[in-house]
Design a protein around this motif. Sequence first.
Motif, short mmCIF file in Angstrom:
data_model
loop_
_atom_site.label_atom_id
_atom_site.label_comp_id
_atom_site.label_asym_id
_atom_site.label_seq_id
_atom_site.Cartn_x
_atom_site.Cartn_y
_atom_site.Cartn_z
N CYS A 153 -18.54 -36.42 -46.92
CA CYS A 153 -19.91 -36.27 -46.40
C CYS A 153 -20.81 -35.35 -47.23
CB CYS A 153 -19.87 -35.80 -44.96
SG CYS A 153 -19.03 -36.99 -43.89
N ASP A 180 -18.49 -41.16 -47.30
CA ASP A 180 -19.88 -40.70 -47.30
C ASP A 180 -20.17 -39.93 -48.59
OD1 ASP A 180 -19.98 -41.96 -44.89
OD2 ASP A 180 -20.40 -40.18 -43.69
N TYR A 183 -25.52 -41.33 -49.11
CA TYR A 183 -26.14 -41.65 -47.83
C TYR A 183 -27.32 -42.59 -48.05
CZ TYR A 183 -23.44 -38.38 -45.03
OH TYR A 183 -22.42 -37.74 -44.36
N HIS A 234 -21.45 -44.57 -44.43
CA HIS A 234 -22.67 -44.37 -45.21
C HIS A 234 -22.56 -44.91 -46.64
CE1 HIS A 234 -24.87 -42.20 -42.13
NE2 HIS A 234 -23.74 -41.55 -41.87
N ASP A 405 -15.89 -36.92 -41.42
CA ASP A 405 -16.91 -37.68 -40.67
C ASP A 405 -17.75 -36.85 -39.73
OD1 ASP A 405 -18.21 -40.09 -39.57
OD2 ASP A 405 -16.96 -39.72 -37.83
N HIS A 407 -18.51 -33.62 -39.91
CA HIS A 407 -19.20 -32.51 -40.57
C HIS A 407 -18.85 -31.18 -39.91
CE1 HIS A 407 -22.57 -35.73 -41.41
NE2 HIS A 407 -21.37 -36.11 -41.83
#
Length: 512
Positions: A153, A180, A183, A234, A405, A407
């Motif tokens: 992420c 991710d 994004y 994402h 995922d 965060h």
Amino acid sequence: MVGRRTVLQSGLAAAGVISMPYLVRQATAQSLTGFDPFPFSVASGDPTQDAVVIWTRLARSINEFTPVAAGPVAAEWVLATDPTMTNILRQGVAMAQPEYGFSVHVDVQGLAPDRHYWYNFRVGGSASPIGRTRTLPAAETASSRFRFNVVSCQHWENGYFDAYDGMKDDDAAFVLHLGDYIYGVGRGGVRNHESRKAPATLAEFRARHALYKTDAALRRAHETMPFIAVLDNHDALEFNTDDPAELRRRAAAYQAWYEFMPSRLAVLSMSPQMAIAREVNVGNLLRLAIPDTRQFRASHQVCLAGSDPKFAFGVYKKPCELIDEPERSMLGRPQEIWLEDRLRSSAAKWNAIGSTVMMTPFDMDHDGALYRYLAAWDGYPSSRGRILDQIAQGRVANPISLSGDIHSSLVSSVVRKVGDSPGQAVMTEFVGTSISSAWPEPLAKPMRDALPNNLHLGYFDPAQRGYMRCTVTDQHWTTDMRTIDQTVRPGGQTTTSASFIVESGKIGAQRV
Ligand SMILES: [Fe+2]
């Protein structure tokens, strides 16, 4: 496919069957002049005990996508045992194909285990930066101590990726990226995407990946450590759809991901399917199975009718009957069977699943009703139950889930359902926080408020960005939550904010 031709030619060249200059002349008449063809530097990935993929991508500049040549371009590659590239061990010529955006992936084989190697590429008179990579330990040498890092992420607009610089002294064997990497939509932030629009075409996905590759800390990480990367939502937006426009968008996303990633995964040009699942074996110490959690899942756009769309941006939902259907799967049955087989057949001391999304059940409350995050494994309880049963019945040694995922840093014992005592847990889970993506308060608060009712959770921190550092020995698994002081400008400093240890033979982590 890029790989086959590359391997064949490099193999022949290495064997002295065909001389390199001959191949270079055949491949391209033009030389690339007037620009540095390596604006994205170099990277490596998917190491095994005797091979690693080295990567580069030829371009006129980081944001200029006019093809560098009319046809394929021959890129010479060299791999050496020292940083000055004096002791050359392997070399060859790989073709940068226009169809794949002049990306170069070379699967360099026949290497020694647990060794650093240095490599670079040459085209015409230009040489790329020198990258460093590393092979995995062999079976007989793996038992002492093994370390790798886990990330996920990285939203460009949310912050700089300097948590990667915190890995400088970790001596990690690889970086496991749980998705991710890019994004889509952007709303602006500490820095802006090149476009406010979510990418849809191949050209747009290439531009987005190109932008992300310019983050200085990410570039340094790629130049010094191999990555093992998997895609999450994402990276390719909606996965479970049959809409033709969405499938074209997904095909573009897959192809651009491959073109920019040092990965052994093969993609067919503009195909909406991609084989993503794979496993990593570190001798008899660790097996890491990485399933594809997006391509084959039953839709998570469910239970909308009974749920409050304003609560937590509609991310958490009130579970409906459909959720418990026995055939409902996160992985699809064939992949579930693959995962079960990887776990049950393993002779490794530690057995990890690299899951993009959290496995642990987690119950939240909204206005007196039960809410769950149904896009993670809580939306697929039958599927999760089958995997936990396999782990328990198969007496899989030291099962660990590694995920991302949300965060947030999170440590838990994976029970079958909330309310089970932690003693009934089947595996230990470590959820790693994001490199830069935020977990806003409307998402964090319901989780924080629910902690007293989720006793299988031992730690939850949605506020800090960073990564996980995993150190594995015969006797212990240690996970350090490495967090960065700020991501609003470059130069953030990373420290260890919490450490957890799992003793071999036990389920659940203790804070140390
Ligand atoms: Fe994310």
